[in-house]
Design a protein around this motif. Structure first.
Motif, PDB file in Angstrom:
ATOM      1  N   LYS A 158       0.852  -1.188   0.000  1.00 44.73           N
ATOM      2  CA  LYS A 158       0.000   0.000   0.000  1.00 44.73           C
ATOM      3  C   LYS A 158       0.888   1.239   0.000  1.00 44.73           C
ATOM      4  CE  LYS A 158      -3.491  -2.187   2.895  1.00 44.73           C
ATOM      5  NZ  LYS A 158      -4.143  -2.127   4.194  1.00 44.73           N
ATOM      6  N   PRO A 159       0.471   2.328  -0.576  1.00 44.06           N
ATOM      7  CA  PRO A 159      -0.761   2.481  -1.341  1.00 44.06           C
ATOM      8  C   PRO A 159      -0.684   1.706  -2.654  1.00 44.06           C
ATOM      9  CG  PRO A 159       0.540   4.493  -1.486  1.00 44.06           C
ATOM     10  CD  PRO A 159       1.257   3.566  -0.547  1.00 44.06           C
ATOM     11  N   VAL A 160      -1.787   1.133  -3.022  1.00 43.77           N
ATOM     12  CA  VAL A 160      -1.845   0.275  -4.200  1.00 43.77           C
ATOM     13  C   VAL A 160      -2.023   1.134  -5.449  1.00 43.77           C
ATOM     14  CG1 VAL A 160      -3.077  -1.603  -5.327  1.00 43.77           C
ATOM     15  CG2 VAL A 160      -2.856  -1.579  -2.839  1.00 43.77           C
ATOM     16  N   ARG A 161      -1.085   0.986  -6.372  1.00 49.61           N
ATOM     17  CA  ARG A 161      -1.202   1.660  -7.664  1.00 49.61           C
ATOM     18  C   ARG A 161      -1.823   0.665  -8.645  1.00 49.61           C
ATOM     19  NH1 ARG A 161       3.980   1.934  -6.665  1.00 49.61           N
ATOM     20  NH2 ARG A 161       4.562   1.153  -8.710  1.00 49.61           N
ATOM     21  N   PRO A 162      -2.855   1.064  -9.366  1.00 48.86           N
ATOM     22  CA  PRO A 162      -3.550   0.135 -10.273  1.00 48.86           C
ATOM     23  C   PRO A 162      -2.623  -0.584 -11.243  1.00 48.86           C
ATOM     24  CG  PRO A 162      -4.790   2.165 -10.091  1.00 48.86           C
ATOM     25  CD  PRO A 162      -3.477   2.397  -9.375  1.00 48.86           C
ATOM     26  N   GLU A 163      -1.643   0.119 -11.806  1.00 49.85           N
ATOM     27  CA  GLU A 163      -0.762  -0.529 -12.775  1.00 49.85           C
ATOM     28  C   GLU A 163       0.132  -1.571 -12.098  1.00 49.85           C
ATOM     29  OE1 GLU A 163       1.121   3.186 -11.252  1.00 49.85           O
ATOM     30  OE2 GLU A 163      -0.803   2.797 -12.172  1.00 49.85           O
ATOM     31  N   ALA A 164       0.581  -1.304 -10.882  1.00 52.91           N
ATOM     32  CA  ALA A 164       1.397  -2.277 -10.145  1.00 52.91           C
ATOM     33  C   ALA A 164       0.547  -3.481  -9.741  1.00 52.91           C
ATOM     34  CB  ALA A 164       2.018  -1.629  -8.910  1.00 52.91           C
ATOM     35  N   PHE A 165      -0.701  -3.236  -9.356  1.00 53.04           N
ATOM     36  CA  PHE A 165      -1.616  -4.310  -8.997  1.00 53.04           C
ATOM     37  C   PHE A 165      -1.816  -5.240 -10.198  1.00 53.04           C
ATOM     38  CE2 PHE A 165      -5.792  -6.231  -8.701  1.00 53.04           C
ATOM     39  CZ  PHE A 165      -5.847  -6.666  -7.383  1.00 53.04           C
ATOM     40  N   ALA A 166      -2.144  -4.661 -11.338  1.00 52.30           N
ATOM     41  CA  ALA A 166      -2.403  -5.442 -12.553  1.00 52.30           C
ATOM     42  C   ALA A 166      -1.160  -6.230 -12.974  1.00 52.30           C
ATOM     43  CB  ALA A 166      -2.863  -4.538 -13.687  1.00 52.30           C
ATOM     44  N   LYS A 167       0.004  -5.610 -12.894  1.00 51.59           N
ATOM     45  CA  LYS A 167       1.240  -6.267 -13.291  1.00 51.59           C
ATOM     46  C   LYS A 167       1.563  -7.449 -12.357  1.00 51.59           C
ATOM     47  CE  LYS A 167       4.354  -3.459 -14.885  1.00 51.59           C
ATOM     48  NZ  LYS A 167       5.453  -2.490 -15.017  1.00 51.59           N
ATOM     49  N   THR A 168       1.352  -7.265 -11.062  1.00 49.50           N
ATOM     50  CA  THR A 168       1.624  -8.340 -10.101  1.00 49.50           C
ATOM     51  C   THR A 168       0.691  -9.527 -10.329  1.00 49.50           C
ATOM     52  OG1 THR A 168       2.456  -6.804  -8.444  1.00 49.50           O
ATOM     53  CG2 THR A 168       1.683  -8.935  -7.644  1.00 49.50           C
ATOM     54  N   ILE A 169      -0.591  -9.252 -10.508  1.00 52.39           N
ATOM     55  CA  ILE A 169      -1.549 -10.338 -10.724  1.00 52.39           C
ATOM     56  C   ILE A 169      -1.256 -11.074 -12.024  1.00 52.39           C
ATOM     57  CG2 ILE A 169      -3.996 -10.905 -11.039  1.00 52.39           C
ATOM     58  CD1 ILE A 169      -3.136 -10.066  -8.140  1.00 52.39           C
ATOM     59  N   ALA A 170      -0.955 -10.329 -13.082  1.00 54.28           N
ATOM     60  CA  ALA A 170      -0.624 -10.961 -14.368  1.00 54.28           C
ATOM     61  C   ALA A 170       0.619 -11.841 -14.239  1.00 54.28           C
ATOM     62  CB  ALA A 170      -0.422  -9.893 -15.437  1.00 54.28           C
ATOM     63  N   ARG A 171       1.633 -11.364 -13.535  1.00 52.27           N
ATOM     64  CA  ARG A 171       2.860 -12.136 -13.338  1.00 52.27           C
ATOM     65  C   ARG A 171       2.573 -13.438 -12.582  1.00 52.27           C
ATOM     66  NH1 ARG A 171       5.749 -12.505  -9.026  1.00 52.27           N
ATOM     67  NH2 ARG A 171       4.938 -10.618  -8.073  1.00 52.27           N
ATOM     68  N   ILE A 172       1.775 -13.348 -11.545  1.00 45.24           N
ATOM     69  CA  ILE A 172       1.460 -14.526 -10.732  1.00 45.24           C
ATOM     70  C   ILE A 172       0.639 -15.534 -11.526  1.00 45.24           C
ATOM     71  CG2 ILE A 172       0.102 -15.277  -8.735  1.00 45.24           C
ATOM     72  CD1 ILE A 172       1.233 -12.706  -7.350  1.00 45.24           C
ATOM     73  N   LEU A 173      -0.358 -15.060 -12.253  1.00 48.82           N
ATOM     74  CA  LEU A 173      -1.195 -15.966 -13.030  1.00 48.82           C
ATOM     75  C   LEU A 173      -0.447 -16.623 -14.188  1.00 48.82           C
ATOM     76  CD1 LEU A 173      -4.594 -14.069 -13.031  1.00 48.82           C
ATOM     77  CD2 LEU A 173      -3.990 -16.152 -11.764  1.00 48.82           C
ATOM     78  N   SER A 174       0.586 -15.940 -14.686  1.00 46.71           N
ATOM     79  CA  SER A 174       1.372 -16.507 -15.779  1.00 46.71           C
ATOM     80  C   SER A 174       2.412 -17.501 -15.278  1.00 46.71           C
ATOM     81  CB  SER A 174       2.040 -15.406 -16.595  1.00 46.71           C
ATOM     82  OG  SER A 174       3.093 -14.827 -15.854  1.00 46.71           O
ATOM     83  N   GLY A 175       2.590 -17.578 -13.960  1.00 43.14           N
ATOM     84  CA  GLY A 175       3.513 -18.536 -13.393  1.00 43.14           C
ATOM     85  C   GLY A 175       4.939 -18.040 -13.261  1.00 43.14           C
ATOM     86  N   GLU A 176       5.159 -16.750 -13.453  1.00 43.20           N
ATOM     87  CA  GLU A 176       6.529 -16.197 -13.326  1.00 43.20           C
ATOM     88  C   GLU A 176       6.962 -16.153 -11.885  1.00 43.20           C
ATOM     89  OE1 GLU A 176       7.187 -12.489 -15.327  1.00 43.20           O
ATOM     90  OE2 GLU A 176       5.950 -13.109 -16.997  1.00 43.20           O
TER      91      GLU A 176
END
Length: 89
Positions: free
Chosen positions: A71-89
């Motif tokens: 926090k504070p959560v930045r939308p672009e950082a949130f989206a990038k983290t979730i995408a990275r995790i879901l892609s298995g990186e």
């Protein structure tokens, strides 16, 4: 409430994002309960503290966490983290 919703819709989830501190149950407790139901689920903690995955795993090896968002959560950082995790990186 989140755990109840997860139990009723378990197949709808690929990742769960939760705060560490919550009123009725901690994020650690929620993560453990969710992992018992669906071990393959990805868990991401949101926290106001700088926590690193390697340090966390040393302190709490029984709680498998896939990522942290500070926090504070930045939308672009949130989206990038979730995408990275879901892609298995």
């Amino acid at each position: 409430m989140a755990l109840d919703h997860f139990k009723q819709h378990v197949d709808d989830y690929d990742v769960v994002v939760t705060d560490i501190r919550m009123p009725s149950m901690t994020g650690f407790e929620l993560a453990r309960a969710i992992k018992r139901i669906k071990p393959s689920i990805k868990i991401v903690f949101i926290t106001a503290f700088d926590i690193y995955k390697d340090e966390f795993e040393k302190m709490m090896p029984s709680t498998k966490i896939d990522g942290f968002i500070t926090k504070p959560v930045r939308p672009e950082a949130f989206a990038k983290t979730i995408a990275r995790i879901l892609s298995g990186e």
